[in-house]
Design a protein around this motif. Structure first.
Motif, PDB file in Angstrom:
ATOM      1  N   SER A 181       1.132  -1.210   0.006  1.00  0.00           N
ATOM      2  CA  SER A 181      -0.076  -0.062   0.086  1.00  0.00           C
ATOM      3  C   SER A 181       0.753   1.372   0.134  1.00  0.00           C
ATOM      4  CB  SER A 181      -0.708   0.232   1.249  1.00  0.00           C
ATOM      5  OG  SER A 181      -1.651  -1.031   1.314  1.00  0.00           O
ATOM      6  N   ALA A 184       1.982   1.843  -3.492  1.00  0.00           N
ATOM      7  CA  ALA A 184       1.062   2.216  -4.316  1.00  0.00           C
ATOM      8  C   ALA A 184       0.648   3.491  -4.200  1.00  0.00           C
ATOM      9  CB  ALA A 184      -0.265   1.420  -3.977  1.00  0.00           C
ATOM     10  N   ILE A 212      -5.228  -2.885  -3.429  1.00  0.00           N
ATOM     11  CA  ILE A 212      -3.805  -3.090  -4.108  1.00  0.00           C
ATOM     12  C   ILE A 212      -3.379  -4.680  -3.965  1.00  0.00           C
ATOM     13  CG2 ILE A 212      -2.799  -2.526  -1.878  1.00  0.00           C
ATOM     14  CD1 ILE A 212      -1.318  -1.977  -5.397  1.00  0.00           C
TER      15      ILE A 212
END
Lengths: 399, 416
Positions: A181, A184, A212
């Motif tokens: 995460s 991302a 994700i």
């Protein structure tokens, strides 16, 4: 390590409200790429700055293993956001910033009196970003669900992509949901910054840990709709026992199978009609793997790697974190950095995953950069800073 | 004041996708590279996927869906290729390589995930391309991130090897103690995401400097960074008695749940859910420190309770309390998860065969148009018309010169 690497994101200022792992990984990547990251912690430090493994210096200052792993290159400031004086300083910092990022539960920012929408209205170039379990706002029915990475790993099905042979789940053992995460969030933030360079307008990114992980396991989702024939697999592809441990082999073509057979001094198997072509071989996974295991079991891991590596067949060692810290191979590649632990010592950490290397490698002790940040960013002089301190801006005034 | 994420999301989708106007020449294959370029396409970039004659590896291997006209879609290809346009280009032919050079001249990015040296052998040198086109960004994704003259360059690369070498397979152990594969292509997908992140960072830099750069992603380096906390823990150890109780996986009557109790407050709430409020005040369990030392005892106690309820019952009951909880879903079950559909995590897209397939949507919140998966062996003419402004005659000449592969394409298997 070249001079050209300096400052891809130079001139970008990030107000970092994140804690624990997912958010701090994101902002570490921003700092690695040259952004100025101001880590705002609650008085005394956020959870990961004061928990876990702690290294202590003679004067009692500490650095946690979490901080060593996640907080290099950031400037550290404590602010009591429950105190209006602390919140006011935050708002002054945000007014100078390009990015604000948090990974609180969906309703937390609102309770502190912070509204990203309002901040972006006042500062249209601002990019805001939130990381949470479901990527929802405070009004969503899922917002109250507490969020930790293992829940995201379970919901997204990545944990049961491969259970143990008795059907029980096996922990990944590393904070997959958090770091995925964080990466991302970094990707979403730089995308917004790039758009801003063309449109002049910032935006908001919401990153969901569940989303994700689901996206990263997309092949499991499509395989559920375009399934493998039952009973087939990929032969000579997986973990094999050796005399002193395990080795990983990745045969994914007939050419590589033939080369592995040469390594095993069994060229007959490369020509054997039961194994030569993958359509045949993959229906006899167990038989093929038994032949490979027999060969690997009679050798050490080092012997297998030494024998197989020159052939081009993918082969690898199952490394541990303890061993990799002193691995000459990884060190030689420059994939480990010795960074200043902020206490006068060093700690060895994995290098930036994107290949950016600006050489700025220090973990600031909690709150250490308060004076410099106030001075450089807000032009607050020492006398004013003392007044802010009296008001409890950085925590209880007697602290 | 309420948080405003939802408004933020709405605002995001109303804005132009961030990479509109960026052209990508995509030489990638299998998973890591294609996931990167799919993220670029989701974010609005124009991705031209160039495959060797006959299609790249992921088209061919693995299970296939067959369309009414005999065209096929592999499950791998369906996962990572939406929103791209493409055609087969024979880089081993002179005409193919010359056409590639013309495409490069119009591109912002050229990306591959071949083994080190493979492109050079075809006569493509990234340094030279960047010299000729200073704004060009080039990107490579490889196992070790090394040049072709490095001793490791010859080591074959699959993501599983990187996962093992980068310490991520150290912890997952089967009942007999042997390390287990991660169970999904983590090394590929996370490195594709890392490549996307690095490329967009390079685009930001280019806005300021006017110059592109080379992006070099190593699967091993990227995965090792994911394990940073264990690498530092090996040097700054924690108290072995410390640790969370009631944090992990627990067996329900019909499956498994994850529970994440990481504070005294959450422990008290879990005790209330279990109908055992006395445990929250019991001095043996009340504090984090005490619970850490009695982890096994507590986990047994929690297991005994979870084992008497279904996963559904446990999630409904515990979720309302704010204690982190969730089912351990089987991969096939995610398609039926109502939250995933409501939140837009899953979306049905054109499978390129006349049907649809459900895929995870873009995890960064970017969407561009109605993507479809380009079928294998798609017609090159429309792409070349749009990108280079080539006329039909010119395209026919290129075809004759073997730019798209051997001339004699069996009737009915390729573009009209």
């Amino acid at each position: 390590m070249t001079a050209g690497d300096r400052g891809l994101l130079s001139g970008i200022r990030v107000i970092d409200l994140t804690h624990i792992l997912a958010g701090p990984y994101c902002t570490m990547l921003l700092a690695d790429a040259g952004a100025e990251v101001i880590k705002v912690s609650p008085p005394g430090g956020e959870f990961s700055q004061v928990h876990g493994g702690l290294r202590r210096d003679a004067s009692g200052r500490t650095v946690s293993h979490f901080s060593a792993a996640m907080n290099r290159g950031k400037r550290s400031l404590e602010l009591d956001l429950k105190n209006p004086a602390g919140l006011a300083v935050l708002e002054r910092l945000v007014a100078t910033a390009d990015v604000v990022v948090d990974n609180f539960a969906p309703s937390s920012l609102g309770r502190m009196g912070i509204s990203y929408e309002e901040l972006r209205r006042r500062h249209p170039r601002l990019v805001t970003a939130s990381i949470n379990l479901w990527g929802v706002d405070a009004g969503d029915p899922l917002a109250k669900r507490g969020g930790v990475a293992i829940v995201a790993e379970g919901e997204s099905s990545v944990l049961l992509g491969r259970p143990r042979s008795d059907g029980t789940p096996a922990h990944f053992g590393f904070p997959l949901g958090d770091v995925a995460s964080g990466l991302a969030a970094y990707a979403a933030i730089v995308s917004h910054l790039f758009r801003r360079s063309r449109t002049g307008t910032g935006g908001h990114a919401t990153i969901s840990m569940v989303h994700i992980l689901l996206a990263m396991s997309a092949t499991n989702v499509t395989a559920a709709q375009i399934p493998y024939l039952p009973g087939t697999g990929t032969a000579a592809y997986g973990v094999f026992p050796t005399r002193d441990g395990h080795v990983v082999l990745g045969v994914n073509s007939d050419r590589l199978w033939a080369r592995l057979c040469e390594c095993m001094e069994r060229p007959d198997l490369a020509a054997d009609a039961r194994f030569a072509h993958y359509t045949e071989r993959d229906q006899r996974v167990d038989a093929a793997n038994a032949l490979v295991s027999e060969w690997t079991s009679a050798r050490t891991t080092a012997e297998v790697v030494e024998r197989v590596a020159p052939s081009g067949v993918p082969v690898g060692t199952v490394m541990s974190p303890e061993a990799i810290v002193t691995s000459p191979l990884i060190e030689g590649l420059g994939y480990l950095w010795d960074i200043d632990d902020g206490l006068g010592g060093t700690v060895r950490v994995p290098a930036n995953p994107l290949g950016f290397d600006l050489g700025d490698r220090r973990v600031s002790p909690v709150g250490e950069d308060a004076r410099a940040v106030l001075h450089d960013v807000l032009e607050v002089e020492d006398a004013q800073a003392a007044e802010l301190r009296r008001q409890g801006t950085f925590g209880p005034a007697d602290a | 004041m309420e948080s405003t994420d939802r408004d933020g999301v709405a605002a995001t989708t109303a804005e132009p996708p961030p990479l509109l106007g960026i052209r990508v020449l995509d030489l990638t294959h299998i998973l890591a590279g294609p996931f990167c370029t799919q993220l670029l396409a989701d974010a609005g970039a124009e991705v031209v996927k160039i495959e060797p004659p006959g299609g790249e590896f992921s088209r061919i291997r693995g299970p296939q869906r067959r369309g009414p006209d005999g065209k096929t879609l592999s499950s791998y290809s369906a996962a990572v290729n939406r929103g791209k346009r493409g055609f087969d280009l024979d880089l081993k032919s002179r005409a193919g390589l010359a056409l590639f050079d013309r495409l490069v001249a119009t591109a912002d990015l050229v990306i591959d995930n071949f083994a080190p040296g493979a492109l050079e052998r075809l006569g493509v040198a990234y340094a030279e391309l960047r010299e000729r086109h200073p704004r060009l960004i080039t990107a490579s994704i490889t196992l070790w991130g090394v040049d072709s003259d490095h001793p490791l360059a010859r080591r074959g690369g699959v993501a599983m090897v990187a996962e093992a070498e980068a310490t991520l397979m150290h912890y997952r152990r089967d009942v007999d103690g042997s390390p287990m594969h991660i169970g999904f292509p983590l090394g590929d997908m996370s490195s594709g995401l890392a490549a996307y992140a690095a490329i967009v960072t390079a685009l930001i830099e280019r806005e300021r400097t006017g110059r592109g750069r080379h992006v070099n992603i190593s699967l091993v380096r990227n995965l090792l960074a994911m394990n940073s906390t264990n690498v530092t823990l090996a040097q700054i150890p924690s108290d072995p008695a410390a640790g969370f109780a009631a944090f992990g996986f627990f067996r329900s009557s019909d499956g498994w749940i994850a529970l994440g109790v990481n504070s005294d407050t959450l422990w008290a709430r879990l005790c209330a859910c279990m109908g055992r409020p006395e445990l929250a005040t019991d001095e043996r369990y009340a504090s984090h420190h005490e619970r850490g030392a009695r982890r096994e005892e507590i986990n047994e106690l929690v297991s005994e309770w979870t084992g008497r309820h279904t996963t559904r019952e446990l999630v409904d009951l515990v979720a309302a309390s704010g204690v982190p909880v969730g089912p351990l879903a089987q991969p096939a079950e995610v398609l039926d998860n109502p939250h995933f559909h409501r939140l837009g995590f899953l979306r049905a897209i054109d499978d390129g065969l006349g049907g649809t397939i459900t895929v995870p949507s873009n995890p960064l919140g970017f969407h561009h148009g109605s993507p479809r998966i380009p079928p294998r062996g798609e017609d090159e003419a429309p792409v070349l018309r749009d990108v280079l402004g080539l006329g039909d005659d010119e395209i026919a000449e290129l075809r004759e010169a073997g730019a798209f592969g051997p001339q004699a394409r069996p009737a009915g298997t390729g573009p009209a």
